[in-house]
Design a protein around this motif. Structure first.
Motif, PDB file in Angstrom:
ATOM      1  N   ARG A  18      37.152 -20.294  16.109  1.00 58.11           N
ATOM      2  CA  ARG A  18      38.268 -20.394  15.170  1.00 58.11           C
ATOM      3  C   ARG A  18      39.358 -19.368  15.432  1.00 58.11           C
ATOM      4  N   HIS A  19      38.977 -18.157  15.824  1.00 58.76           N
ATOM      5  CA  HIS A  19      39.934 -17.053  15.870  1.00 58.76           C
ATOM      6  C   HIS A  19      40.398 -16.644  17.268  1.00 58.76           C
ATOM      7  N   TYR A  20      39.812 -17.222  18.298  1.00 55.17           N
ATOM      8  CA  TYR A  20      40.182 -16.838  19.660  1.00 55.17           C
ATOM      9  C   TYR A  20      40.423 -18.076  20.507  1.00 55.17           C
ATOM     10  N   GLU A  21      41.453 -17.999  21.336  1.00 52.78           N
ATOM     11  CA  GLU A  21      41.693 -19.047  22.326  1.00 52.78           C
ATOM     12  C   GLU A  21      40.599 -18.960  23.391  1.00 52.78           C
ATOM     13  N   ALA A  22      40.403 -20.038  24.138  1.00 45.54           N
ATOM     14  CA  ALA A  22      39.340 -20.086  25.147  1.00 45.54           C
ATOM     15  C   ALA A  22      39.464 -18.955  26.171  1.00 45.54           C
ATOM     16  N   ASP A  23      40.691 -18.553  26.503  1.00 45.25           N
ATOM     17  CA  ASP A  23      40.863 -17.488  27.500  1.00 45.25           C
ATOM     18  C   ASP A  23      40.657 -16.091  26.910  1.00 45.25           C
ATOM     19  N   GLN A  24      40.408 -15.998  25.590  1.00 42.63           N
ATOM     20  CA  GLN A  24      40.184 -14.707  24.931  1.00 42.63           C
ATOM     21  C   GLN A  24      38.735 -14.522  24.483  1.00 42.63           C
ATOM     22  N   ARG A  25      37.946 -15.593  24.451  1.00 48.16           N
ATOM     23  CA  ARG A  25      36.596 -15.530  23.863  1.00 48.16           C
ATOM     24  C   ARG A  25      35.651 -14.612  24.618  1.00 48.16           C
ATOM     25  N   ALA A  26      35.683 -14.637  25.918  1.00 48.74           N
ATOM     26  CA  ALA A  26      34.764 -13.786  26.692  1.00 48.74           C
ATOM     27  C   ALA A  26      35.032 -12.315  26.395  1.00 48.74           C
ATOM     28  N   TRP A  51      29.191 -19.911  26.901  1.00 42.36           N
ATOM     29  CA  TRP A  51      29.620 -19.707  28.283  1.00 42.36           C
ATOM     30  C   TRP A  51      30.558 -20.803  28.782  1.00 42.36           C
ATOM     31  N   GLY A  52      30.223 -22.047  28.550  1.00 43.49           N
ATOM     32  CA  GLY A  52      31.040 -23.159  29.044  1.00 43.49           C
ATOM     33  C   GLY A  52      32.434 -23.214  28.445  1.00 43.49           C
ATOM     34  N   GLY A  53      32.655 -22.532  27.325  1.00 39.22           N
ATOM     35  CA  GLY A  53      33.960 -22.533  26.686  1.00 39.22           C
ATOM     36  C   GLY A  53      34.836 -21.348  27.047  1.00 39.22           C
ATOM     37  N   PHE A  54      34.335 -20.474  27.912  1.00 40.44           N
ATOM     38  CA  PHE A  54      35.141 -19.341  28.358  1.00 40.44           C
ATOM     39  C   PHE A  54      36.047 -19.806  29.488  1.00 40.44           C
ATOM     40  N   GLU A  55      37.339 -19.526  29.376  1.00 39.49           N
ATOM     41  CA  GLU A  55      38.259 -19.890  30.449  1.00 39.49           C
ATOM     42  C   GLU A  55      38.603 -18.714  31.342  1.00 39.49           C
ATOM     43  N   LYS A  56      38.507 -17.524  30.812  1.00 36.98           N
ATOM     44  CA  LYS A  56      38.845 -16.328  31.593  1.00 36.98           C
ATOM     45  C   LYS A  56      37.771 -15.289  31.303  1.00 36.98           C
ATOM     46  N   ILE A  57      37.127 -14.827  32.356  1.00 38.18           N
ATOM     47  CA  ILE A  57      36.005 -13.899  32.187  1.00 38.18           C
ATOM     48  C   ILE A  57      36.244 -12.655  33.020  1.00 38.18           C
ATOM     49  N   ASP A  58      36.136 -11.509  32.396  1.00 35.58           N
ATOM     50  CA  ASP A  58      36.149 -10.244  33.115  1.00 35.58           C
ATOM     51  C   ASP A  58      34.718 -10.026  33.592  1.00 35.58           C
ATOM     52  N   HIS A  59      34.462 -10.408  34.836  1.00 38.77           N
ATOM     53  CA  HIS A  59      33.089 -10.402  35.360  1.00 38.77           C
ATOM     54  C   HIS A  59      32.479  -9.009  35.374  1.00 38.77           C
ATOM     55  N   THR A  60      33.272  -8.017  35.661  1.00 38.66           N
ATOM     56  CA  THR A  60      32.756  -6.645  35.680  1.00 38.66           C
ATOM     57  C   THR A  60      32.246  -6.249  34.295  1.00 38.66           C
ATOM     58  N   MET A  61      32.999  -6.591  33.266  1.00 40.23           N
ATOM     59  CA  MET A  61      32.573  -6.267  31.898  1.00 40.23           C
ATOM     60  C   MET A  61      31.325  -7.057  31.503  1.00 40.23           C
ATOM     61  N   THR A 116      39.496 -27.546  42.979  1.00 36.50           N
ATOM     62  CA  THR A 116      40.725 -28.337  43.050  1.00 36.50           C
ATOM     63  C   THR A 116      41.422 -28.439  41.703  1.00 36.50           C
ATOM     64  N   ARG A 117      40.685 -28.398  40.615  1.00 37.00           N
ATOM     65  CA  ARG A 117      41.316 -28.467  39.290  1.00 37.00           C
ATOM     66  C   ARG A 117      41.883 -27.123  38.866  1.00 37.00           C
ATOM     67  N   PHE A 118      41.103 -26.046  39.059  1.00 37.04           N
ATOM     68  CA  PHE A 118      41.512 -24.738  38.542  1.00 37.04           C
ATOM     69  C   PHE A 118      41.932 -23.766  39.637  1.00 37.04           C
ATOM     70  N   GLY A 119      41.211 -23.768  40.746  1.00 34.49           N
ATOM     71  CA  GLY A 119      41.472 -22.795  41.804  1.00 34.49           C
ATOM     72  C   GLY A 119      42.868 -22.864  42.369  1.00 34.49           C
ATOM     73  N   CYS A 120      43.387 -24.075  42.510  1.00 36.53           N
ATOM     74  CA  CYS A 120      44.698 -24.188  43.137  1.00 36.53           C
ATOM     75  C   CYS A 120      45.840 -24.097  42.126  1.00 36.53           C
ATOM     76  N   LEU A 121      45.548 -23.920  40.852  1.00 35.86           N
ATOM     77  CA  LEU A 121      46.612 -23.756  39.868  1.00 35.86           C
ATOM     78  C   LEU A 121      47.300 -22.405  40.008  1.00 35.86           C
ATOM     79  N   THR A 122      46.519 -21.372  40.318  1.00 34.64           N
ATOM     80  CA  THR A 122      47.075 -20.025  40.397  1.00 34.64           C
ATOM     81  C   THR A 122      47.182 -19.522  41.829  1.00 34.64           C
ATOM     82  N   ASN A 123      46.585 -20.209  42.750  1.00 33.15           N
ATOM     83  CA  ASN A 123      46.575 -19.776  44.137  1.00 33.15           C
ATOM     84  C   ASN A 123      46.499 -21.027  44.995  1.00 33.15           C
TER      85      ASN A 123
END
Length: 170
Positions: A18-26, A51-61, A116-123
């Motif tokens: 409810r309170h966090y966007e998918a890229d903020q949840r992790a 886990w499946g709903g995380f869009e951006k993960i700080d792997h080190t953390m 192909t869906r996500f990797g090539c969006l930013t690179n």
């Protein structure tokens, strides 16, 4: 019958959704762990659900969060984990040059789809990474639509992976 731990996990999950966007949840989960708002016993079921709903993960953390002694001691192998073979070939779709992540799959096609869906969006250099791991490198098994996803205790080194370039579709 629900236990207190499960209902606590459901409440936390609803709050995060409810309170966090998918890229903020992790990041929010890690912050809640550091603030002791999530118990170590609730961490693993919560991670399994979210886990499946995380869009951006700080792997080190996340490596730090999963490996903290009190959380690691509350980890228990699941039935899916027990069924894993001793050695597993895994794949990951991502952009070349990006940090190698924790989320891998046994499905080359799923990794290709992700690249192909996500990797090539930013690179513009999507790749498939492939490596072999011991089952003891797996923290979570997420069985999602015949695409076994594995969350590893720590990401493999890029030097330990075979790298397959994926043609850009631009």
């Amino acid at each position: 019958m629900k236990t207190e731990a499960i209902s606590a996990v459901e409440v936390i999950s609803m709050h995060l959704n409810r309170h966090y966007e998918a890229d903020q949840r992790a990041d929010a989960v890690v912050e809640m762990l550091l603030e002791n708002e999530i118990s170590s016993w609730d961490f693993w079921p919560l991670l399994q659900i979210l886990w499946g709903g995380f869009e951006k993960i700080d792997h080190t953390m996340f490596v730090h969060a999963m490996g903290a002694e009190k959380r690691k001691s509350s980890w228990a192998p699941t039935a899916e984990w027990r069924l894993l073979p001793r050695e597993i070939s895994i794949f990951r779709g991502q952009s070349l040059g990006k940090e190698v992540g924790l989320s891998w799959t046994t499905s080359f096609d799923a990794a290709l789809d992700y690249a192909t869906r996500f990797g090539c969006l930013t690179n513009k250099t999507p790749v498939i990474l492939e490596t072999k791991i011991s089952k003891h490198a797996v923290a979570l098994v997420i069985d999602d639509c015949d695409q076994n996803e594995f969350v590893l205790w720590k990401a493999p080194q890029i030097s330990d992976c075979a790298i397959t370039p994926v043609p850009s579709i631009h």
